[in-house]
Design a protein around this motif. Sequence first.
Motif, short mmCIF file in Angstrom:
data_model
loop_
_atom_site.label_atom_id
_atom_site.label_comp_id
_atom_site.label_asym_id
_atom_site.label_seq_id
_atom_site.Cartn_x
_atom_site.Cartn_y
_atom_site.Cartn_z
N ARG A 2 0.83 -1.20 0.00
CA ARG A 2 0.00 0.00 0.00
C ARG A 2 0.87 1.26 0.00
N PRO A 3 0.31 2.42 -0.46
CA PRO A 3 1.08 3.67 -0.43
C PRO A 3 1.63 3.94 0.97
N VAL A 4 2.85 4.47 1.02
CA VAL A 4 3.54 4.62 2.30
C VAL A 4 3.41 6.05 2.83
N ASP A 5 2.84 6.17 4.04
CA ASP A 5 2.86 7.42 4.79
C ASP A 5 3.95 7.25 5.84
N VAL A 6 5.13 7.79 5.56
CA VAL A 6 6.29 7.54 6.41
C VAL A 6 6.06 8.01 7.84
N ASP A 7 5.45 9.18 8.01
CA ASP A 7 5.22 9.70 9.36
C ASP A 7 4.29 8.79 10.14
N ASP A 8 3.22 8.34 9.51
CA ASP A 8 2.28 7.43 10.17
C ASP A 8 2.95 6.10 10.49
N LEU A 9 3.78 5.63 9.56
CA LEU A 9 4.47 4.37 9.77
C LEU A 9 5.42 4.47 10.96
N ALA A 10 6.17 5.57 11.03
CA ALA A 10 7.10 5.76 12.15
C ALA A 10 6.36 5.85 13.48
N ALA A 11 5.24 6.56 13.50
CA ALA A 11 4.46 6.68 14.73
C ALA A 11 3.93 5.32 15.17
N GLY A 12 3.46 4.53 14.22
CA GLY A 12 2.94 3.21 14.54
C GLY A 12 4.02 2.28 15.07
N VAL A 13 5.22 2.35 14.48
CA VAL A 13 6.34 1.54 14.95
C VAL A 13 6.68 1.93 16.38
N ARG A 14 6.79 3.23 16.65
CA ARG A 14 7.11 3.70 18.00
C ARG A 14 6.07 3.25 19.02
N ALA A 15 4.82 3.13 18.56
CA ALA A 15 3.74 2.70 19.46
C ALA A 15 3.72 1.19 19.65
N GLY A 16 4.57 0.49 18.90
CA GLY A 16 4.64 -0.96 19.04
C GLY A 16 3.59 -1.72 18.27
N SER A 17 2.94 -1.06 17.30
CA SER A 17 1.92 -1.74 16.50
C SER A 17 2.55 -2.82 15.63
N ARG A 18 2.11 -4.05 15.81
CA ARG A 18 2.69 -5.15 15.05
C ARG A 18 2.47 -4.98 13.55
N GLY A 19 1.30 -4.48 13.18
CA GLY A 19 1.02 -4.25 11.76
C GLY A 19 1.97 -3.23 11.17
N HIS A 20 2.23 -2.14 11.91
CA HIS A 20 3.15 -1.11 11.43
C HIS A 20 4.58 -1.64 11.37
N ASP A 115 4.41 -10.53 23.09
CA ASP A 115 5.65 -9.80 23.37
C ASP A 115 6.81 -10.28 22.51
N ALA A 116 6.48 -10.99 21.43
CA ALA A 116 7.51 -11.45 20.51
C ALA A 116 7.09 -11.13 19.09
N PHE A 117 8.07 -10.91 18.25
CA PHE A 117 7.81 -10.65 16.83
C PHE A 117 8.85 -11.43 16.03
N ILE A 118 8.37 -12.33 15.18
CA ILE A 118 9.27 -13.17 14.38
C ILE A 118 9.10 -12.81 12.92
N ARG A 119 10.18 -12.50 12.27
CA ARG A 119 10.13 -12.14 10.86
C ARG A 119 11.09 -13.04 10.07
N PRO A 120 10.56 -14.00 9.32
CA PRO A 120 11.44 -14.76 8.42
C PRO A 120 11.68 -13.94 7.16
N SER A 121 12.88 -13.99 6.64
CA SER A 121 13.17 -13.27 5.41
C SER A 121 14.23 -14.01 4.62
N PRO A 122 14.12 -13.99 3.29
CA PRO A 122 15.08 -14.71 2.46
C PRO A 122 16.40 -13.99 2.37
N SER A 123 17.49 -14.75 2.28
CA SER A 123 18.80 -14.13 2.19
C SER A 123 19.06 -13.55 0.82
N GLY A 124 18.30 -13.99 -0.19
CA GLY A 124 18.49 -13.47 -1.53
C GLY A 124 19.90 -13.73 -2.04
#
Length: 337
Positions: A2-20, A115-124
């Motif tokens: 989706r289109p990126v609102d950087v300020d909203d994304l940063a605020a959501g990350v700081r708030a600990g939103s898993r989706g953000h 209280d945990a967040f797991i992110r798998p990602s490919p090494s490419g």
Amino acid sequence: MRPVDVDDLAAGVRAGSRGHVARAITLVESRRTDHREQARELLAGLDDATGRAVRLGLTGVPGAGKSTFTDALGTRLVEAGHRVGVLAVDPSSRRTGGSILGDRTRMATLAASDDAFIRPSPSGRQLGGVARATRESMLVLEAAGYDVVVVETVGVGQNEIAVSEMVDTFLLLTLARAGDQLQGIKRGILELADVIAVNKADGDGETPAKGAARDLASAMRLMLPGDVRRPPVLTCSSVTGAGLDEVWQAVLDHRAHLSEGGSLEARRARQQQDWMWALVDASLTDGVRGSASVRAEREAVEEAVRAGTMSAVDGSARLLALYTADLAAGEVSPGPG
């Protein structure tokens, strides 16, 4: 994406939103030029909220149980009041670029925790067993309040040590084998390890694990003679939980050792410098692969090199000449190759 609102994304990350947090990591993993610009803006906006987490790198011999160990240790840390972020880097196929991304299924207990967040990602295409955006993803997790960040890399080998260049403590997980526990571990990995743990020290494996730990401790004394700090060699079991507290304490002791001598700040400063050059290398690679002239001749040059009618040296020179010409003409458009 989706289109990126950087300020909203940063605020959501700081708030600990898993989706953000998930969207932020997707952004920093993207190789699109516009997304790379937005990722830089995002990280600049999160900078003051990073740097306080324990950064733990984990590697190990095949079959050592890295994901199961991460699940058991991470669950223990969550129960002790920590918030744990895990970046599980999966190997990508050199042929198809695909990746299994199955580590999360082996961390079922930890994955279920709020209280945990797991992110798998490919090494490419990234060597060293570490995804290109792993460093940026670590910063996103730190800004979201995860005070322990674990980077689980893909395995042991000459190219599987890059994780040690982005964490505070590098943990090598191994296991007892009949006579080949030392031969199965590269000397370079041993020299980089800050803590060594022999896993699967339970049931019939407890005695062999203790024997392997003694052998490794002796090997470290030979490799690192004198008064230099040698990594502690411990035993543990991801199944019973035995020894996990001692392994974690060894991680904290190592970090305290770095902090007391001022080495932690120096290590992280050096890592920033290394990261800078890694980004330069990655950008140049994207620039070459994104060159219109390179894309037009790439297949023919690759075929000539495979057929032996052109050397690898001549092939690289040809592609770089094409890129340089496009660069001089202002026609370079970096992007995934």
